[in-house]
Motif scaffolding. Sequence first.
Motif, mmCIF file in Angstrom:
data_model
loop_
_atom_site.group_PDB
_atom_site.id
_atom_site.type_symbol
_atom_site.label_atom_id
_atom_site.label_comp_id
_atom_site.label_asym_id
_atom_site.label_seq_id
_atom_site.Cartn_x
_atom_site.Cartn_y
_atom_site.Cartn_z
ATOM 1 N N GLY A 27 0.697 -1.343 -0.106
ATOM 2 C CA GLY A 27 -0.269 0.105 -0.146
ATOM 3 C C GLY A 27 0.379 1.335 -0.424
ATOM 4 O O GLY A 27 1.248 1.412 0.478
ATOM 5 N N ALA A 28 0.506 2.691 -0.582
ATOM 6 C CA ALA A 28 1.024 3.484 -0.874
ATOM 7 C C ALA A 28 0.283 4.865 -1.056
ATOM 8 O O ALA A 28 -1.041 4.090 -1.341
ATOM 9 N N HIS A 29 0.395 5.878 -1.528
ATOM 10 C CA HIS A 29 -0.571 6.664 -1.646
ATOM 11 C C HIS A 29 -0.171 7.750 -2.609
ATOM 12 O O HIS A 29 0.756 8.220 -3.380
ATOM 13 N N THR A 30 -1.255 8.281 -3.375
ATOM 14 C CA THR A 30 -0.921 9.065 -4.779
ATOM 15 C C THR A 30 -0.972 10.548 -4.232
ATOM 16 O O THR A 30 -0.366 11.200 -5.150
ATOM 17 N N ASP A 31 -1.053 11.028 -3.263
ATOM 18 C CA ASP A 31 -1.088 12.499 -2.905
ATOM 19 C C ASP A 31 -0.101 13.165 -2.687
ATOM 20 O O ASP A 31 0.704 12.265 -1.398
ATOM 21 N N LEU B 51 -6.934 -13.485 5.979
ATOM 22 C CA LEU B 51 -6.413 -12.074 6.694
ATOM 23 C C LEU B 51 -5.513 -12.285 7.523
ATOM 24 O O LEU B 51 -4.353 -11.889 7.395
ATOM 25 N N PRO B 52 -5.390 -13.559 8.203
ATOM 26 C CA PRO B 52 -4.570 -14.256 8.938
ATOM 27 C C PRO B 52 -3.666 -14.041 8.384
ATOM 28 O O PRO B 52 -1.914 -14.813 8.326
ATOM 29 N N LYS B 53 -3.643 -15.572 6.989
ATOM 30 C CA LYS B 53 -2.350 -15.545 6.124
ATOM 31 C C LYS B 53 -1.642 -14.355 4.916
ATOM 32 O O LYS B 53 -1.316 -14.594 4.425
ATOM 33 N N SER B 54 -2.512 -13.428 5.388
ATOM 34 C CA SER B 54 -2.309 -12.206 4.130
ATOM 35 C C SER B 54 -0.664 -11.537 5.166
ATOM 36 O O SER B 54 -0.331 -11.318 6.595
ATOM 37 N N TYR B 55 -0.260 -10.263 4.226
ATOM 38 C CA TYR B 55 0.766 -9.347 4.810
ATOM 39 C C TYR B 55 0.439 -8.260 4.384
ATOM 40 O O TYR B 55 0.855 -8.497 2.575
ATOM 41 N N LEU B 56 0.606 -6.796 4.515
ATOM 42 C CA LEU B 56 1.042 -5.956 3.694
ATOM 43 C C LEU B 56 2.357 -4.923 4.033
ATOM 44 O O LEU B 56 2.897 -5.194 5.780
ATOM 45 N N ILE B 57 2.630 -4.780 3.018
ATOM 46 C CA ILE B 57 4.084 -3.527 2.755
ATOM 47 C C ILE B 57 3.342 -1.926 2.806
ATOM 48 O O ILE B 57 2.339 -1.788 1.978
ATOM 49 N N THR C 116 2.136 6.362 9.548
ATOM 50 C CA THR C 116 1.561 6.206 7.664
ATOM 51 C C THR C 116 -0.055 5.143 7.406
ATOM 52 O O THR C 116 -0.265 5.344 8.305
ATOM 53 N N ILE C 117 -0.115 4.677 6.383
ATOM 54 C CA ILE C 117 -1.652 4.310 5.889
ATOM 55 C C ILE C 117 -1.184 2.489 7.447
ATOM 56 O O ILE C 117 -2.413 1.559 7.450
ATOM 57 N N GLY C 118 0.384 2.624 7.039
ATOM 58 C CA GLY C 118 0.264 1.140 8.410
ATOM 59 C C GLY C 118 -0.940 0.643 9.221
ATOM 60 O O GLY C 118 -1.453 -0.268 9.130
ATOM 61 N N PRO C 119 -0.534 1.641 10.206
ATOM 62 C CA PRO C 119 -1.685 0.567 11.573
ATOM 63 C C PRO C 119 -2.451 1.085 11.557
ATOM 64 O O PRO C 119 -3.068 0.277 11.937
ATOM 65 N N MET C 120 -3.267 2.062 10.918
ATOM 66 C CA MET C 120 -4.661 1.780 10.280
ATOM 67 C C MET C 120 -5.148 1.007 10.026
ATOM 68 O O MET C 120 -6.313 0.066 9.768
ATOM 69 N N LEU C 121 -4.347 0.246 8.659
ATOM 70 C CA LEU C 121 -5.096 -0.653 8.027
ATOM 71 C C LEU C 121 -4.837 -2.181 8.701
ATOM 72 O O LEU C 121 -5.433 -3.427 8.687
ATOM 73 N N VAL D 217 4.393 -3.867 7.775
ATOM 74 C CA VAL D 217 5.446 -3.950 7.884
ATOM 75 C C VAL D 217 5.949 -2.067 7.304
ATOM 76 O O VAL D 217 5.495 -2.357 6.363
ATOM 77 N N ASP D 218 6.322 -0.978 7.653
ATOM 78 C CA ASP D 218 6.117 0.031 7.651
ATOM 79 C C ASP D 218 7.758 0.657 7.109
ATOM 80 O O ASP D 218 8.514 0.135 7.264
ATOM 81 N N VAL D 219 7.653 0.437 5.659
ATOM 82 C CA VAL D 219 8.905 1.073 4.881
ATOM 83 C C VAL D 219 9.195 2.176 3.817
ATOM 84 O O VAL D 219 8.181 2.497 3.598
#
Length: 483
Positions: A91-95, A345-351, A424-429, A438-440
């Motif tokens: 996940g990232a952002h366009t703005d 959801l428990p099988k997933s992972y977000l950067i 970032t969007i990390g904690p909210m998602l 993980v936030d990078v």
Amino acid sequence: MPLSFKTEIHAAPAEAKDFLTFVNQAQSPFHATEQAALRLRKAGFEEIKEKDSWDNLRRNGKYYFTRNKSSIVAFAVGGKYKPGNGFAAIGAHTDSPCLKVKPVSKREKTGYLQVGVQLYGGGLWHTWFDRDLSVAGRVLVQTADGKLENRLVRIDRPILRVPTLAIHLDRSPNTDGFKFNHETHLQPMLATITKSLNGAAPPKNDAEASTETTMDKHHPILLHLLAAEMNVTAEEIMDFELCLFDTQQAAIGGAFNEFIFSARLDNLMMSYCSIEALTKSLKDPSSLAKDPNIRVVALFDNEEVGSLTAHGADSNLLPGTFERLSRATYDGEPNNNLTAYLESLPKSYLISADMAHAVHPNYFEKHDEGHRPQMHKGVVIKINANQRYATTAVTTVVLREAAKKYKVPLQDFVVRNDSPCGSTIGPMLSGKLGLRTVDVGNPQLSMHSIREVCGTEDVRHAIKLFEAFYEDFASIDARLTVD
């Protein structure tokens, strides 16, 4: 005897040059979304709509959709995917922080036409003075047959400027620092009244006088400039959302061509790397064919103002996408797994990919001594004990394992205990979905300035890290024994 020194001119990496092509065409979230979609279509992705049924998806299929034309989600379905399996997501952002044209922007002062603007996000607003500015965004146009169309517009030449006051009239900037009022001093000039008289709107007749039009809210010359770019009439412009931008294009710089000087590095750099990594991870068809998961990129709008919008990360955009993909049918097979979404959801992972703070040579004391990220030394893992970032030991290990594939260097960052920390969007998602996150981000200087700086080598670092994540997440996750 003086030493001889010959400066070798280094060529910037191809990925850095390609990023310039991307960011130089992405002056607003709408344009960034369009540029991402163009790259996805070139890579064979098929556009779908949120409002349509998703019951005809295919394993090994590649799809994308947009929301509000300012957010975009792309996904590639693994050849071995079954409902209930996980998602490998970035996940990232366009703005980015910017000035935006007000709903009623028409202003006149002492012989100048000005365009009223409002502040978007937390910009370093003093950097917007004395820059060659223009506008980009979307315009709602009414066509001859009565349709209302959403069109993108960008005026590529400088038409606006926020001038500073001459030092002769105010000595205080050199003694007390540059101070200004955000409302009264940050309004750009568009033209002089003397030159604009020929572009004035014609007087209204009695029937029109009681009806407020776009011409009443904005200077006619601005509307005519927009209309000329879109090949429509000014009267056909119903409304718009316009961002101001610096017309100076992004460039490679530094003695060894090691820097990228650009606007909107935060966060179009991570948006670009995410899209590029997804498409590159699919170059070998066997990689996706063997994947039991779905590979996802989500680029959100409105991160800079908190994300709580219909097209921000704090909306139903990503949860709704995951749920629909879990409940969809694939290759015509019935999907009878009623708990597939919750299982996934428990099988997933977000950067969560958002730019990071490189150590500043003139303010190095602002960084913790053991956590001073440098350009060219790798992607930064961002950690915060107060959960401003969503990184954990488990999610860090997963990322480090992925980094081994292409030998991508990694760095660690925490803020000093006496310093505030962004988020970032990390904690909210992570909180919304119960998702391992993980936030990078790549290290940069001058974050939220109109002109930012990052390293050319780090573009490749991020792409290769994300590419390895897509290719190897399933095998890395299978080795984890942490529930």
